[in-house]
Enzyme design. Sequence first.
Site, PDB file in Angstrom:
ATOM      1  N   SER A 143       0.855  -1.195   0.000  1.00 58.62           N
ATOM      2  CA  SER A 143       0.000   0.000   0.000  1.00 58.62           C
ATOM      3  C   SER A 143       0.885   1.237   0.000  1.00 58.62           C
ATOM      4  O   SER A 143       2.020   1.194   0.500  1.00 58.62           O
ATOM      5  CB  SER A 143      -0.872   0.019   1.263  1.00 58.62           C
ATOM      6  OG  SER A 143      -1.551   1.248   1.388  1.00 58.62           O
ATOM      7  N   TYR A 156      -1.792  -0.737  10.556  1.00 53.57           N
ATOM      8  CA  TYR A 156      -1.928  -1.129   9.143  1.00 53.57           C
ATOM      9  C   TYR A 156      -0.706  -0.651   8.345  1.00 53.57           C
ATOM     10  O   TYR A 156      -0.108  -1.424   7.569  1.00 53.57           O
ATOM     11  CB  TYR A 156      -3.211  -0.544   8.553  1.00 53.57           C
ATOM     12  CG  TYR A 156      -3.338  -0.772   7.057  1.00 53.57           C
ATOM     13  CD1 TYR A 156      -3.518  -2.058   6.542  1.00 53.57           C
ATOM     14  CD2 TYR A 156      -3.257   0.292   6.146  1.00 53.57           C
ATOM     15  CE1 TYR A 156      -3.617  -2.279   5.170  1.00 53.57           C
ATOM     16  CE2 TYR A 156      -3.361   0.077   4.777  1.00 53.57           C
ATOM     17  CZ  TYR A 156      -3.537  -1.213   4.297  1.00 53.57           C
ATOM     18  OH  TYR A 156      -3.630  -1.433   2.940  1.00 53.57           O
TER      19      TYR A 156
HETATM   20  P1  NAP Z   1     -11.479  -6.436   0.165  1.00 49.85           P
HETATM   21  O1  NAP Z   1     -12.372  -5.882  -0.873  1.00 49.85           O
HETATM   22  O2  NAP Z   1     -11.843  -6.280   1.606  1.00 49.85           O
HETATM   23  O3  NAP Z   1     -11.215  -7.996  -0.125  1.00 49.85           O
HETATM   24  C1  NAP Z   1     -10.361  -8.688   0.744  1.00 49.85           C
HETATM   25  C2  NAP Z   1     -10.106 -10.082   0.232  1.00 49.85           C
HETATM   26  O4  NAP Z   1      -9.203 -10.713   1.147  1.00 49.85           O
HETATM   27  C3  NAP Z   1     -11.364 -10.927   0.189  1.00 49.85           C
HETATM   28  O5  NAP Z   1     -11.283 -11.834  -0.874  1.00 49.85           O
HETATM   29  C4  NAP Z   1     -11.300 -11.672   1.534  1.00 49.85           C
HETATM   30  O6  NAP Z   1     -11.922 -12.956   1.494  1.00 49.85           O
HETATM   31  C5  NAP Z   1      -9.811 -11.871   1.664  1.00 49.85           C
HETATM   32  N1  NAP Z   1      -9.432 -12.114   3.047  1.00 49.85           N
HETATM   33  C6  NAP Z   1      -9.707 -11.363   4.145  1.00 49.85           C
HETATM   34  N2  NAP Z   1      -9.215 -11.971   5.243  1.00 49.85           N
HETATM   35  C7  NAP Z   1      -8.632 -13.124   4.818  1.00 49.85           C
HETATM   36  C8  NAP Z   1      -7.963 -14.178   5.454  1.00 49.85           C
HETATM   37  N3  NAP Z   1      -7.801 -14.196   6.804  1.00 49.85           N
HETATM   38  N4  NAP Z   1      -7.507 -15.213   4.717  1.00 49.85           N
HETATM   39  C9  NAP Z   1      -7.673 -15.236   3.366  1.00 49.85           C
HETATM   40  N5  NAP Z   1      -8.303 -14.251   2.692  1.00 49.85           N
HETATM   41  C10 NAP Z   1      -8.771 -13.212   3.421  1.00 49.85           C
HETATM   42  O7  NAP Z   1      -9.989  -5.843   0.058  1.00 49.85           O
HETATM   43  P2  NAP Z   1      -9.294  -4.936  -1.080  1.00 49.85           P
HETATM   44  O8  NAP Z   1      -9.698  -3.521  -0.846  1.00 49.85           O
HETATM   45  O9  NAP Z   1      -9.474  -5.559  -2.401  1.00 49.85           O
HETATM   46  O10 NAP Z   1      -7.766  -5.054  -0.614  1.00 49.85           O
HETATM   47  C11 NAP Z   1      -6.948  -6.106  -1.066  1.00 49.85           C
HETATM   48  C12 NAP Z   1      -5.492  -5.820  -0.700  1.00 49.85           C
HETATM   49  O11 NAP Z   1      -5.105  -4.547  -1.240  1.00 49.85           O
HETATM   50  C13 NAP Z   1      -5.195  -5.753   0.800  1.00 49.85           C
HETATM   51  O12 NAP Z   1      -3.948  -6.342   1.074  1.00 49.85           O
HETATM   52  C14 NAP Z   1      -5.150  -4.251   1.080  1.00 49.85           C
HETATM   53  O13 NAP Z   1      -4.361  -3.933   2.207  1.00 49.85           O
HETATM   54  C15 NAP Z   1      -4.544  -3.738  -0.223  1.00 49.85           C
HETATM   55  N6  NAP Z   1      -4.857  -2.326  -0.504  1.00 49.85           N
HETATM   56  C16 NAP Z   1      -6.152  -1.946  -0.699  1.00 49.85           C
HETATM   57  C17 NAP Z   1      -6.424  -0.604  -0.944  1.00 49.85           C
HETATM   58  C18 NAP Z   1      -7.843  -0.103  -1.174  1.00 49.85           C
HETATM   59  O14 NAP Z   1      -8.053   1.126  -1.128  1.00 49.85           O
HETATM   60  N7  NAP Z   1      -8.806  -0.965  -1.427  1.00 49.85           N
HETATM   61  C19 NAP Z   1      -5.361   0.325  -0.982  1.00 49.85           C
HETATM   62  C20 NAP Z   1      -4.065  -0.110  -0.762  1.00 49.85           C
HETATM   63  C21 NAP Z   1      -3.819  -1.447  -0.527  1.00 49.85           C
HETATM   64  P3  NAP Z   1     -13.359 -13.225   2.189  1.00 49.85           P
HETATM   65  O15 NAP Z   1     -14.289 -12.228   1.590  1.00 49.85           O
HETATM   66  O16 NAP Z   1     -13.646 -14.628   1.829  1.00 49.85           O
HETATM   67  O17 NAP Z   1     -13.186 -12.984   3.644  1.00 49.85           O
END
Ligand code: NAP
Length: 249
Positions: A143, A156
């Site tokens: 991130s 985080y």
């Molecule tokens: P999201 O929409 O909340 O989706 C999270 C995914 O991770 C889901 O498939 C969830 O599966 C899975 N997950 C959660 N806990 C888990 C666990 N204990 N074991 C295995 N899978 C798990 O998240 P996102 O926004 O796409 O973010 C994805 C990544 O990008 C993260 O690492 C986040 O830190 C990074 N990121 C996101 C942003 C942003 O603004 N969105 C910005 C910077 C970085 P289930 O639904 O089955 O629980």
Amino acid sequence: MASDLKGKVAVVTGASKGIGAAVARQLARAGASVVVNYASSREGAVRVVQAIEKEGGRAVAVGANLAKPEEVAHLFDETRKAYGRVDILVNNAGIYDFAPLEGITPEHFHKHFDLNVLGLILATKHAAALFGPEGGSVINISSVAGTHPMSNASVYSATKAAVDAITKALAQELGGRKIRVNSINPGPVVTEGTSSFSEGEMFAEFAKKTPLGRIGQPDDIARAVLFLAGDDSGWITGEVIHAAGGLRG
Ligand code: NAP
């Protein structure tokens, strides 16, 4: 097509929704067989698999909570059974609960570090054992918060700074086995995980501060991952690459 991943096997953690789902679909479109990991959203993972199959690709859904070491092992046992090898690992599963200093508890700390850091390391360890002599590519979804830590997100941000350090350390350690390790560091992205605040003031402010003038979409990140997965990035390892429309914190 930027990368031809025919015959390759990719594991994408946390691929039932959000960035991970977009990554799984892009990798499958480029020809990879994809393991779509989820923790609780089996339905979401099955939808991603079906969408991939509809486009002529190959994928399987595997449930595993990556905050639990034994379930990380299960993910890679199932991967070996399904496809026999791994070429690409996308460490995407991650959580981001924001908390000011007064709100930080040992539970908050361990919840973030057990998944975002330990889960990522253990997944990489299992994947590295399944990479063949031709090596592979590990892409860590970090991130902008890792390089430009955010207020009310010290834990985080620390997990993502740790991810970037792990990327650089493992790139050196695994380079001799032709395993490349890179971080992609998104800025704010509209996903299921950010849906409760992506319409709000914070994201509007981020959009204003972003040189390219908008918030990211999952495919903005997935295209960068696709580049790092294939041979087009064959000389790139140990890098921390922002995919954030130019935003820095
Ligand atoms: P999201 O929409 O909340 O989706 C999270 C995914 O991770 C889901 O498939 C969830 O599966 C899975 N997950 C959660 N806990 C888990 C666990 N204990 N074991 C295995 N899978 C798990 O998240 P996102 O926004 O796409 O973010 C994805 C990544 O990008 C993260 O690492 C986040 O830190 C990074 N990121 C996101 C942003 C942003 O603004 N969105 C910005 C910077 C970085 P289930 O639904 O089955 O629980």
